[in-house]
Design a protein around this motif. Structure first.
Motif: not given
Ligand code: C2E
Ligand code: CA
Ligand code: CA
Ligand code: CA
Length: 279
Positions: A44-52, A55-59
């Motif tokens: 599941q993606p992890v999104i940086n809220l300022s750059s959108k 930046i990563g994911a949770e396994a």
């Protein structure tokens, strides 16, 4: 069962027996699945809220139980695995799969991508855990900056002397540590100062209702404030709508994870997702 009619014996014919049988069946099924590595790892993606940017994911592990022909939630089977010794093999399986998939992502998407892996306290407090982890990282040529371990605060606090030893060892090895479900367990702020914690994850139970329940909103804001004081990243999970995300941004949250962006998905779907976002 004879002697029916006596209170104690009634139990044998009842729900109790059925549930017990079901439980044992599930245990055996899980043992079998563990032996055969019959699991999948979703991302599941992890999104940086300022750059959108992603930046990563949770396994997140998935188990399709072919005996009952159903997906069993990890919330249900992880505790069973912890109580019956399968968690170590399961953990190793997830690590291996996540590392393999991480290498693809690093090569095709972003060399700074961060893969977050859930660690059970049972694994965490095991002697060999860190050694095993470091060896596997070496085998895969994975850098510490590209992984992060997620552990719940309850587990850390419960066993503090040993926990401190392990946390220090992680620090020595530059392993990033996220506190999962922050706010839902013991709230000792002490370890935030002392240990190599890189991120707080706000439990989705607060985030889900934060637009309706004032207390949940306050708790969410407080956790964000704490993260600023201790200079660690803060991530909301359970972000299900644009309104949630907008609000979290206003509140100063750094990172977002939730159905609003994407549900957890198999690696191929995840790679497509990344490619789509990159355009
Ligand atoms: P968690 O670590 O707190 O993981 C977040 C859970 O929230 C995941 O459930 C995820 O699918 C769900 N989620 C994400 N976004 C949303 C959203 O917007 N709305 C809602 N309602 N839910 C959302 P999942 O995958 O069912 O995992 C449940 C728990 O099982 C995890 O909670 C974690 O504690 C455990 N778990 C999952 N995979 C592993 C694993 O590989 N190892 C260990 N030890 N535990 C795992
Ligand atoms: Ca987690
Ligand atoms: Ca969580
Ligand atoms: Ca949780």
């Amino acid at each position: 069962v004879k002697k029916a009619g006596r209170d104690g014996v009634m139990l044998y014919n009842s729900e109790f027996t059925k549930n017990l049988l079901k439980k044992v069946e599930l245990q055996n099924s899980l043992k079998e699945a563990t032996k055969n590595e019959d699991f999948e790892v979703y991302y599941q993606p992890v999104i940086n809220l300022s750059s959108k940017k992603v930046i990563g994911a949770e396994a997140l592990i998935r188990w399709y139980d072919s005996n009952t022909n159903a997906y069993i939630s990890p919330e249900k089977f992880i505790p069973i695995a912890e109580n019956h010794g399968m968690i170590y093999d399961i953990g190793r399986f997830v690590r291996k799969q996540a590392f393999e998939d991480l290498l693809i992502i690093l090569n095709s998407y972003d060399p700074n991508f961060i893969m977050s892996i859930n660690v059970s306290s049972k694994e965490f407090f095991q002697d060999e855990y860190i050694k095993d982890l470091l060896t596997m990282m070496k085998d895969f040529s994975i850098d510490t900056k590209n992984i992060e371990l997620e552990i719940t605060e309850t587990h850390i606090m419960k066993n503090s002397d040993l926990a401190i030893k392990i946390l220090n060892k992680l620090k020595e090895n530059n392993i990033n540590l996220a506190i999962d479900d922050f706010g839902s367990g013991y709230s000792s702020l002490n370890y935030l100062k002392k240990f190599p914690i890189s991120k707080l994850k706000i439990d989705k139970s607060f985030v889900l209702d934060m637009l309706k329940v004032e207390d949940d909103r306050l708790i969410t804001q407080t956790i964000i404030n704490i993260s600023k004081i201790f200079k660690v990243k803060v991530q909301a999970e359970g972000v299900e709508s644009k309104a949630h995300e907008f609000e979290l941004m206003q509140m100063g949250c750094d990172l977002s994870q939730g159905y609003y962006h994407a549900r957890p998905m198999p690696i191929n779907d995840f790679l497509n997702f990344l490619e789509g976002r990159n355009k």
